[in-house]
Scaffold this motif. Structure first.
Motif, PDB file in Angstrom:
ATOM      1  N   VAL A  53      50.896  38.229  39.393  1.00  0.00           N
ATOM      2  CA  VAL A  53      50.660  37.170  40.361  1.00  0.00           C
ATOM      3  C   VAL A  53      51.961  36.938  41.105  1.00  0.00           C
ATOM      4  O   VAL A  53      53.015  36.793  40.486  1.00  0.00           O
ATOM      5  CB  VAL A  53      50.205  35.866  39.673  1.00  0.00           C
ATOM      6  N   GLN A 110      47.415  38.695  43.935  1.00  0.00           N
ATOM      7  CA  GLN A 110      47.145  38.939  42.524  1.00  0.00           C
ATOM      8  C   GLN A 110      46.712  40.385  42.326  1.00  0.00           C
ATOM      9  O   GLN A 110      45.960  40.918  43.122  1.00  0.00           O
ATOM     10  CB  GLN A 110      45.996  38.042  42.053  1.00  0.00           C
ATOM     11  N   VAL A 150      44.584  39.951  34.420  1.00  0.00           N
ATOM     12  CA  VAL A 150      45.566  39.685  35.466  1.00  0.00           C
ATOM     13  C   VAL A 150      46.791  40.537  35.176  1.00  0.00           C
ATOM     14  O   VAL A 150      47.445  40.374  34.153  1.00  0.00           O
ATOM     15  CB  VAL A 150      45.943  38.187  35.501  1.00  0.00           C
TER      16      VAL A 150
END
Length: 199
Positions: free
Chosen positions: A139, A144, A136
């Protein structure tokens, strides 16, 4: 509206002598509408999500390039069963003969049910956490940013316009530091076709 009218004409043309006189449910109706629309649009690839469970779901009429079962939880128990194993058996109903099955982070008792169904269908079984890493990058309310990679290939950065954090736990298959996935539709399609051909 046009597809709705076309399907209504089809429905009204049926006679009482038809072997299936029951009217389709709303979900069955919109499932057929979606398939008609995808065919009209000549889609190269469709991400087709099951409505509830899998085995008896209206969406289970397609033969996919691959089936994906993301997780199994104790939800919809009044329809799917009271245990993880029963629910897994319902969800495993989407597995098709010879077609790859990708599973997400699933508890072992549910995984065992899915693995047995995959074996019965001669369907290659892929545990995503053992094949793919996800990092990731960011966000926000806009979505995302992720990097996704397999051992064979790094696909580039992808942005998903879905706010919120992805489910899963850091570790193999879900990490905060790993390679990429692609926004490029052709790369994604090539990766899926490559996985299918290897199976």
């Amino acid at each position: 509206v046009r597809l709705t009218e076309e399907l209504r004409r089809f429905e009204s043309a049926r006679t009482p002598a038809d072997p299936t006189p029951d009217a389709p449910t709303f979900f069955e109706f919109v499932t057929v509408m979606a398939l008609c629309y995808f065919a009209e649009q000549q889609c190269d690839l469709v991400i087709w999500e099951t409505g509830l469970g899998g085995r008896l779901d209206a969406t289970n009429i397609v033969t996919p390039l691959a089936s994906v079962i993301t997780n199994i939880g104790l939800d919809h128990q009044q329809w799917l069963g009271d245990t993880l194993e029963q629910i897994a058996a319902e969800k495993a109903g989407i597995i098709k003969s010879g077609r790859p099955v990708v599973v997400g982070e699933i508890l072992e008792e549910a995984f065992d049910v899915i693995a047995a169904k995959a074996r019965d269908c001669s369907a290659p079984l892929i545990r995503a956490k053992e094949q793919v890493s996800v990092m990731v990058r960011g966000v926000s309310l806009d979505g995302q940013s992720l990097d996704i990679a397999s051992e064979q290939e790094s696909y580039g950065k992808i942005h998903l316009p879905l706010p919120g954090r992805p489910s899963g736990k850091p570790g193999r298959g879900y990490s905060r530091e790993s390679p990429r996935f692609s926004k490029n539709r052709d790369s994604l399609q090539a990766a899926l076709l490559s996985a299918y051909r290897r199976s």
